[in-house]
Design a protein around this motif. Sequence first.
Motif, PDB file in Angstrom:
ATOM      1  N   LEU A   1       6.103  10.278  -4.787  1.00 16.26           N
ATOM      2  CA  LEU A   1       5.399   9.194  -4.090  1.00 16.26           C
ATOM      3  C   LEU A   1       5.245   9.523  -2.606  1.00 16.26           C
ATOM      4  N   GLY A   2       4.025   9.383  -2.091  1.00 18.33           N
ATOM      5  CA  GLY A   2       3.763   9.642  -0.677  1.00 18.33           C
ATOM      6  C   GLY A   2       3.242   8.385   0.005  1.00 18.33           C
ATOM      7  N   MET A   3       3.377   8.350   1.334  1.00 21.50           N
ATOM      8  CA  MET A   3       2.877   7.211   2.105  1.00 21.50           C
ATOM      9  C   MET A   3       2.347   7.715   3.446  1.00 21.50           C
ATOM     10  N   SER A   4       1.139   7.311   3.771  1.00 25.54           N
ATOM     11  CA  SER A   4       0.530   7.763   5.019  1.00 25.54           C
ATOM     12  C   SER A   4      -0.112   6.581   5.727  1.00 25.54           C
ATOM     13  N   ALA A   5       0.151   6.471   7.031  1.00 26.06           N
ATOM     14  CA  ALA A   5      -0.521   5.458   7.856  1.00 26.06           C
ATOM     15  C   ALA A   5      -1.764   6.126   8.428  1.00 26.06           C
ATOM     16  N   VAL A   6      -2.929   5.652   8.042  1.00 21.29           N
ATOM     17  CA  VAL A   6      -4.182   6.308   8.445  1.00 21.29           C
ATOM     18  C   VAL A   6      -5.100   5.294   9.132  1.00 21.29           C
ATOM     19  N   GLU A   7      -6.049   5.829   9.884  1.00 19.25           N
ATOM     20  CA  GLU A   7      -6.996   4.951  10.580  1.00 19.25           C
ATOM     21  C   GLU A   7      -8.040   4.428   9.595  1.00 19.25           C
ATOM     22  N   LEU A   8      -8.336   3.148   9.680  1.00 16.29           N
ATOM     23  CA  LEU A   8      -9.397   2.580   8.833  1.00 16.29           C
ATOM     24  C   LEU A   8     -10.681   2.599   9.655  1.00 16.29           C
ATOM     25  N   LEU A   9     -11.573   3.534   9.316  1.00 16.25           N
ATOM     26  CA  LEU A   9     -12.788   3.727  10.119  1.00 16.25           C
ATOM     27  C   LEU A   9     -13.902   2.780   9.707  1.00 16.25           C
ATOM     28  N   GLY A  10     -13.842   2.290   8.458  1.00 16.34           N
ATOM     29  CA  GLY A  10     -14.877   1.375   7.990  1.00 16.34           C
ATOM     30  C   GLY A  10     -14.734   1.124   6.499  1.00 16.34           C
ATOM     31  N   MET A  11     -15.518   0.170   6.013  1.00 13.20           N
ATOM     32  CA  MET A  11     -15.489  -0.162   4.574  1.00 13.20           C
ATOM     33  C   MET A  11     -16.910  -0.457   4.137  1.00 13.20           C
TER      34      MET A  11
ATOM     35  N   LYS B   1      -8.891  14.491  -3.955  1.00 11.29           N
ATOM     36  CA  LYS B   1      -8.646  13.911  -5.285  1.00 11.29           C
ATOM     37  C   LYS B   1      -7.227  13.380  -5.468  1.00 11.29           C
ATOM     38  N   THR B   2      -6.562  13.071  -4.360  1.00 11.17           N
ATOM     39  CA  THR B   2      -5.232  12.460  -4.438  1.00 11.17           C
ATOM     40  C   THR B   2      -5.339  11.059  -5.058  1.00 11.17           C
ATOM     41  N   PRO B   3      -4.525  10.762  -6.082  1.00  6.82           N
ATOM     42  CA  PRO B   3      -4.554   9.415  -6.671  1.00  6.82           C
ATOM     43  C   PRO B   3      -3.898   8.384  -5.733  1.00  6.82           C
ATOM     44  N   VAL B   4      -4.559   7.274  -5.550  1.00  8.07           N
ATOM     45  CA  VAL B   4      -4.040   6.207  -4.678  1.00  8.07           C
ATOM     46  C   VAL B   4      -3.344   5.153  -5.539  1.00  8.07           C
ATOM     47  N   LEU B   5      -2.130   4.769  -5.127  1.00 11.23           N
ATOM     48  CA  LEU B   5      -1.359   3.790  -5.909  1.00 11.23           C
ATOM     49  C   LEU B   5      -1.385   2.405  -5.288  1.00 11.23           C
ATOM     50  N   ASP B   6      -1.532   2.341  -3.963  1.00 11.80           N
ATOM     51  CA  ASP B   6      -1.583   1.027  -3.306  1.00 11.80           C
ATOM     52  C   ASP B   6      -2.115   1.194  -1.886  1.00 11.80           C
ATOM     53  N   ILE B   7      -2.586   0.086  -1.334  1.00 14.90           N
ATOM     54  CA  ILE B   7      -3.076   0.058   0.045  1.00 14.90           C
ATOM     55  C   ILE B   7      -2.511  -1.195   0.694  1.00 14.90           C
ATOM     56  N   LYS B   8      -1.998  -1.049   1.907  1.00 12.44           N
ATOM     57  CA  LYS B   8      -1.493  -2.220   2.639  1.00 12.44           C
ATOM     58  C   LYS B   8      -1.909  -2.085   4.099  1.00 12.44           C
TER      59      LYS B   8
ATOM     60  N   PHE C   1       0.482   6.945  -2.339  1.00 13.17           N
ATOM     61  CA  PHE C   1      -0.243   7.863  -3.225  1.00 13.17           C
ATOM     62  C   PHE C   1       0.713   8.749  -4.008  1.00 13.17           C
ATOM     63  N   LEU C   2       0.120   9.467  -4.941  1.00 10.93           N
ATOM     64  CA  LEU C   2       0.882  10.412  -5.758  1.00 10.93           C
ATOM     65  C   LEU C   2       0.610  11.825  -5.239  1.00 10.93           C
TER      66      LEU C   2
ATOM     67  N   LYS D   1      15.493   1.158 -15.657  1.00 10.68           N
ATOM     68  CA  LYS D   1      14.254   0.985 -16.407  1.00 10.68           C
ATOM     69  C   LYS D   1      13.197   1.995 -15.968  1.00 10.68           C
ATOM     70  N   ASN D   2      12.430   2.456 -16.921  1.00  9.24           N
ATOM     71  CA  ASN D   2      11.242   3.227 -16.573  1.00  9.24           C
ATOM     72  C   ASN D   2      10.142   2.244 -16.227  1.00  9.24           C
ATOM     73  N   VAL D   3       9.382   2.558 -15.202  1.00  7.51           N
ATOM     74  CA  VAL D   3       8.230   1.721 -14.863  1.00  7.51           C
ATOM     75  C   VAL D   3       7.001   2.619 -14.909  1.00  7.51           C
ATOM     76  N   SER D   4       5.862   2.006 -15.148  1.00  6.53           N
ATOM     77  CA  SER D   4       4.663   2.840 -15.053  1.00  6.53           C
ATOM     78  C   SER D   4       3.707   2.182 -14.068  1.00  6.53           C
ATOM     79  N   VAL D   5       3.017   3.011 -13.320  1.00  8.75           N
ATOM     80  CA  VAL D   5       2.033   2.507 -12.368  1.00  8.75           C
ATOM     81  C   VAL D   5       0.713   3.201 -12.675  1.00  8.75           C
ATOM     82  N   GLU D   6      -0.377   2.562 -12.291  1.00  6.17           N
ATOM     83  CA  GLU D   6      -1.649   3.246 -12.498  1.00  6.17           C
ATOM     84  C   GLU D   6      -2.340   3.425 -11.159  1.00  6.17           C
ATOM     85  N   ALA D   7      -3.137   4.469 -11.076  1.00  2.00           N
ATOM     86  CA  ALA D   7      -3.888   4.719  -9.848  1.00  2.00           C
ATOM     87  C   ALA D   7      -4.917   3.609  -9.683  1.00  2.00           C
ATOM     88  N   ILE D   8      -5.035   3.106  -8.443  1.00  2.00           N
ATOM     89  CA  ILE D   8      -6.065   2.090  -8.161  1.00  2.00           C
ATOM     90  C   ILE D   8      -7.312   2.747  -7.583  1.00  2.00           C
ATOM     91  N   GLY D   9      -7.186   4.037  -7.240  1.00  2.00           N
ATOM     92  CA  GLY D   9      -8.340   4.715  -6.660  1.00  2.00           C
ATOM     93  C   GLY D   9      -8.042   6.176  -6.418  1.00  2.00           C
TER      94      GLY D   9
END
Length: 239
Positions: free
Chosen positions: A105-115, A134-141, A66-67, A7-15
């Motif tokens: 599809l890319g995945m990076s473990a990064v430091e969360l400095l603040g929100m 300007k990298t599109p973000v697909l998910d955050i965990k 990310f994409l 199946k083809n799936v589609s995802v959208e950028a969340i950020g």
Amino acid sequence: MHVEERKNVSVEAIGIVYSCFPEKFGIPRQAGLAPSATGIVELYHPYNRRELCNGLEGFSHIWIYFLFHKAIDEGWKSTVRPPRLGGIERRGVFATRSPHRPNHLGMSAVELLGMRHIDGKMLLYIGGIDLLDKTPVLDIKPYIPYSDCLPGASASDWVEDPVSHMQIIFTKKAQEFCDRYERKTGRKLSRLICEILLEDPRPASQKEKKQDFGMRLWEVNITWTVSVKQCTVVNCTFI
Ligand code: SAM
């Protein structure tokens, strides 16, 4: 597997990521290699409500999925030449973290400095990034050490991060520019330059040539020269 099950799936950028790297050259090969590389994730509506991030402040690190949006036009490759193999030997794309992969599809473990949730914007401040502006973000965990950190895991020798023997020096005018820029913006420009140059971002094919190199960080042009194991940061100017 039957064709109809593929199946083809589609995802959208969340950020989107606003990053210190406006161009690819100079971006570290992996997240965490340049701790002073920072950026901001801005979440799009309807993912920009504060409640989607409630609880995330309890985590020091997060995964960003990310994409590789600037690799899409170049397509994907079944084998790639990892820079750590001198750009000569090939490995299967699934044995690498190359951007030129199916789905990009890319995945990076990064430091969360603040929100911050401000003026309807949900912003996540991140560090140690390897992401283009300007990298599109697909998910955050959240990064979960007991599961995501595997002390017994091993990797092929060629992916190890070698100890750097590079020495970095700044000319007086480059150092003065960095000092002024840091006072004005609070960004750790000279430290970031050192972290990047220690990793020697030059393509393998250019390591033997005597030439000047340039990269952009935030809105700054940086030029440097390399002589054996010494990098000299010659100049920093606004773009
Ligand atoms: N940590 C991620 C992973 O493992 O999926 C990325 C690793 S990949 C080897 C890192 C490189 O991807 C960077 O050096 C940069 O050249 C490239 N890159 C980063 N963001 C990109 C984007 N949005 N589009 C294309 N290439 C990108």
